[in-house]
Enzyme design. Structure first.
Site, PDB file in Angstrom:
ATOM      1  N   GLU A 254       0.819  -1.142  -0.043  1.00  0.00           N
ATOM      2  CA  GLU A 254       0.164  -0.075  -0.009  1.00  0.00           C
ATOM      3  C   GLU A 254       0.731   1.335   0.100  1.00  0.00           C
ATOM      4  O   GLU A 254       1.281   1.513   1.046  1.00  0.00           O
ATOM      5  CB  GLU A 254      -0.755   0.220   1.398  1.00  0.00           C
ATOM      6  N   CYS A 293      -3.140   8.749   3.575  1.00  0.00           N
ATOM      7  CA  CYS A 293      -2.829   8.290   2.220  1.00  0.00           C
ATOM      8  C   CYS A 293      -3.791   8.326   1.138  1.00  0.00           C
ATOM      9  O   CYS A 293      -3.527   8.654   0.065  1.00  0.00           O
ATOM     10  CB  CYS A 293      -2.079   6.704   2.225  1.00  0.00           C
TER      11      CYS A 293
HETATM   12  P1  NAP Z   1       8.174   4.998   4.690  1.00  0.00           P
HETATM   13  O1  NAP Z   1       9.610   5.909   5.111  1.00  0.00           O
HETATM   14  O2  NAP Z   1       8.205   4.556   3.481  1.00  0.00           O
HETATM   15  O3  NAP Z   1       8.185   4.066   6.044  1.00  0.00           O
HETATM   16  C1  NAP Z   1       7.323   3.240   5.976  1.00  0.00           C
HETATM   17  C2  NAP Z   1       7.596   1.681   6.964  1.00  0.00           C
HETATM   18  O4  NAP Z   1       8.756   1.233   6.345  1.00  0.00           O
HETATM   19  C3  NAP Z   1       8.431   2.261   8.383  1.00  0.00           C
HETATM   20  O5  NAP Z   1       7.926   1.278   9.106  1.00  0.00           O
HETATM   21  C4  NAP Z   1       9.917   2.109   8.055  1.00  0.00           C
HETATM   22  O6  NAP Z   1      10.500   1.808   9.026  1.00  0.00           O
HETATM   23  C5  NAP Z   1       9.896   0.924   7.154  1.00  0.00           C
HETATM   24  N1  NAP Z   1      11.201   0.995   6.241  1.00  0.00           N
HETATM   25  C6  NAP Z   1      11.947   1.779   5.915  1.00  0.00           C
HETATM   26  N2  NAP Z   1      12.843   1.290   5.105  1.00  0.00           N
HETATM   27  C7  NAP Z   1      12.730  -0.048   5.272  1.00  0.00           C
HETATM   28  C8  NAP Z   1      13.376  -1.120   4.600  1.00  0.00           C
HETATM   29  N3  NAP Z   1      14.630  -0.956   3.835  1.00  0.00           N
HETATM   30  N4  NAP Z   1      12.838  -2.304   4.672  1.00  0.00           N
HETATM   31  C9  NAP Z   1      11.927  -2.601   5.488  1.00  0.00           C
HETATM   32  N5  NAP Z   1      11.317  -1.562   5.996  1.00  0.00           N
HETATM   33  C10 NAP Z   1      11.614  -0.337   6.050  1.00  0.00           C
HETATM   34  O7  NAP Z   1       6.834   5.876   4.661  1.00  0.00           O
HETATM   35  P2  NAP Z   1       6.514   6.803   5.783  1.00  0.00           P
HETATM   36  O8  NAP Z   1       7.248   7.998   5.948  1.00  0.00           O
HETATM   37  O9  NAP Z   1       6.209   6.161   7.479  1.00  0.00           O
HETATM   38  O10 NAP Z   1       4.899   7.205   5.497  1.00  0.00           O
HETATM   39  C11 NAP Z   1       4.312   7.882   4.727  1.00  0.00           C
HETATM   40  C12 NAP Z   1       4.097   7.310   3.226  1.00  0.00           C
HETATM   41  O11 NAP Z   1       3.262   6.231   3.324  1.00  0.00           O
HETATM   42  C13 NAP Z   1       3.306   8.424   2.512  1.00  0.00           C
HETATM   43  O12 NAP Z   1       3.814   8.410   1.045  1.00  0.00           O
HETATM   44  C14 NAP Z   1       2.122   7.784   2.411  1.00  0.00           C
HETATM   45  O13 NAP Z   1       1.127   8.018   1.371  1.00  0.00           O
HETATM   46  C15 NAP Z   1       2.215   6.390   2.631  1.00  0.00           C
HETATM   47  N6  NAP Z   1       1.078   5.778   3.159  1.00  0.00           N
HETATM   48  C16 NAP Z   1       0.208   5.059   2.618  1.00  0.00           C
HETATM   49  C17 NAP Z   1      -0.886   4.362   3.160  1.00  0.00           C
HETATM   50  C18 NAP Z   1      -1.850   3.466   2.350  1.00  0.00           C
HETATM   51  O14 NAP Z   1      -2.645   2.565   2.705  1.00  0.00           O
HETATM   52  N7  NAP Z   1      -1.694   3.164   0.869  1.00  0.00           N
HETATM   53  C19 NAP Z   1      -1.196   4.483   4.330  1.00  0.00           C
HETATM   54  C20 NAP Z   1      -0.380   5.382   5.129  1.00  0.00           C
HETATM   55  C21 NAP Z   1       0.651   5.886   4.559  1.00  0.00           C
HETATM   56  P3  NAP Z   1      11.251   3.152   9.894  1.00  0.00           P
HETATM   57  O15 NAP Z   1      10.230   4.294  10.380  1.00  0.00           O
HETATM   58  O16 NAP Z   1      11.868   2.513  11.096  1.00  0.00           O
HETATM   59  O17 NAP Z   1      12.161   3.739   9.027  1.00  0.00           O
END
Ligand code: NAP
Length: 516
Positions: A254, A293
């Protein structure tokens, strides 16, 4: 405060100081989280082996666990709202959306479980005769995969994001290994601590990793799964890593999405449709400081109504109360930290190359390291040449009006998002409704159509309800969650059983009949 992880049946923490969690209203550090050196491979194996007991429970017993979890969360709700205010900068309404959304989703899955009774697996209705004589048939069975469900979540829903995934996995009979985003993991940690302390989860059924996910993916096998929610950038990394594995886990994504709303040609100023569209767009720019999101990022308005629409929405934006979320009058709090503020501001700058700022809320005096971004409304005057507006997600309180000429152009603009989680349409025109469905449904996971009948009773453009599938094609990641029992697909295997009628009937009688 240093957050702990719950692994292999015990609480533990990483070897390093770790990353900071901050109060985005003040910019002050409130704690840290770290998972360096934790033995995640053993923890995953522990979950896989001990948590397997879950699949031997009937659906109604699994549902009963979910109901108990919802009760614990309900009892501690006030402390969660407080954590959400401190760590996520949430107003009471923002926090309720996350926390009460989690409780509601758990209750929904608890009800689905009780409806399936004591069976441990599912069978699809109907069977196919495969031979000329009625001696050889096929039926499709769904059984629980004997793995662990790794759930990686984004920072904006530390409660709902975690529990909606746990609820689906648990009802399917699969143990969960939750990994909240580090920056807002305090709420997830507190909730898991409360349910673990209450002794609700059978051993191994729920694990929590607070800190980085190092070592998780390489420790997974073909019966495990990864449900990821987050940015497209991290999604790409995960896809690559998993694609190179010889026996990869199942993966669903997602990701971010540049969702649109279409104000129909019939939604002229003075009509209820016009007002409802303005109301929904105002929510998009203010609620949860725009960190949803599914949020509306592009507002497609008929050229002939664009000026009055821009004026009405500008008035709302200018009047928004922004500030400390503990103040009951405040509608919009800060983004979750300084890094998110900087990113949102630089993306607003980028969009300003294709659209001009026509309204901005007034920011109070705020600390330099806080996460505040002024809610911002942009207007694009050269829609034909705009590209970034369809491509760049500002994860904050910002949206852009794009005036369109004719429904064909609205549909074409809608598709330029290249796959989104949610689209909405404000119109009573059946012709427009049917064109939007036939020409834009394949680009979207969900479409909300507001007409006079649905009026104010609809659940909102951004709101994800457990009955409906959540996810979107293309840029939105291509995944699918929720949708009632459909959410169980990801954790179960469909197998075609080919056998004589006695076997097919006997085995079918032991399963709960359901259409996933
Ligand atoms: P993110 O930076 O991509 O992080 C998401 C998750 O991935 C975090 O738990 C992060 O952990 C983890 N992560 C980072 N690098 C990783 C790796 N190499 N391997 C495994 N896990 C890893 O996203 P965010 O900044 O938290 O969230 C914002 C984004 O999420 C926005 O773009 C939004 O649109 C999207 N979003 C989408 C939905 C949906 O349902 N489609 C819902 C909510 C948000 P750490 O925090 O420890 O780095």
């Amino acid at each position: 405060m240093k957050l702990e992880s719950f692994l292999s049946g015990g609480w533990c923490t990483g070897a390093r100081a770790g990353r900071s969690l901050v109060n985005p209203t003040t910019g002050e550090e409130i704690g840290t989280a770290d998972a360096t050196g934790l033995d995640v491979a053993s923890a995953l194996e522990y979950a896989r082996s001990k948590g397997r007991a879950l699949s031997a429970l009937g659906f109604s017993e699994r549902g009963a666990i979910l109901k108990e979890v919802s009760g614990i969360l309900q009892a501690n709700r006030d402390s969660y709202l407080e954590i959400a205010r401190i760590n996520s900068g949430n107003t009471a309404a923002d926090a309720s959306f996350d926390v009460d959304g989690a409780i509601f989703t758990l209750k929904s899955y608890a009800r689905l479980g009780s409806g399936l009774g004591d069976a441990t697996h599912l069978v699809e209705p109907g069977q196919d005769q495969l031979a000329r004589d009625p001696v050889f048939f096929a039926r499709h069975f769904w059984t629980t995969r004997p793995g662990v469900a790794v759930q990686i979540n984004a920072f904006n829903f530390p409660a709902w994001g975690m529990w909606e995934k746990v609820a689906q996995a648990l009802l399917a009979g699969v143990p969960s290994f939750a990994k909240p985003a580090t920056s807002t993991a305090w709420l997830s940690e507190r909730m898991v601590r409360d349910v673990i302390d209450a002794g609700i989860f059978p051993d191994g059924t729920l694990s929590l990793l607070c800190g980085g996910a190092d070592g998780v993916i390489p420790s997974l096998g073909p019966m495990d799964s990864v449900a990821f929610t987050g940015s497209g950038e991290t999604a790409r990394l995960l896809r690559r890593e998993i694609a190179e594995m010889a026996l990869p886990p199942r993966l669903t994504i997602e990701a971010d999405s540049v969702n649109a709303t279409i104000v129909g040609p019939d939604a002229a100023p003075g009509t209820p449709m016009f007002d409802l569209a303005v109301r929904e767009a105002t929510k998009a720019i203010s609620f949860k400081a725009g960190q949803l999101c599914t949020n509306i990022r592009r507002i497609l308005v008929p050229m002939e109504h664009a000026a009055p629409f821009a004026e009405a929405l500008s008035g709302k934006v200018a009047g928004l109360a922004v500030g400390d979320p503990s103040d009951e009058a405040v509608r919009t709090g800060p983004l979750i930290n300084l890094a998110q503020r900087n990113e949102a501001q630089s993306k607003i700058e980028l969009l300003s190359g294709e659209a001009r700022v026509i309204a901005q809320s007034k920011l109070p005096e705020v600390p330099a390291s806080s996460g505040f971004v002024a809610p911002t409304l942009l207007l694009c005057e050269d829609v034909a040449n705009a590209r970034a507006l369809h491509d760049v997600e500002v994860f904050g309180p910002c949206a852009t009006i794009l005036p369109y000429t004719g429904v064909d152009q609205a549909v074409a603009l809608g598709a330029l998002g290249q796959g989104s989680l949610a689209l909405s349409l404000f119109s009573n025109d059946e012709g427009v409704q049917s064109r939007v469905l036939s020409q834009l449904a394949h680009w979207h996971g969900r479409i909300l159509m507001v007409d006079d009948e649905a009026g104010k009773s609809h659940s909102g453009h951004a709101n994800v309800v457990p009955n409906c599938v959540h996810g979107g094609p293309g840029r939105a990641g291509g995944g699918e969650e929720l949708g009632g029992l459909r959410g169980l697909r990801f954790h179960m295997q469909r197998t075609a059983l080919q056998a004589g009628p006695t076997v097919v009937d006997a085995l079918g009688a032991g399963a709960a009949e359901a259409c996933l």
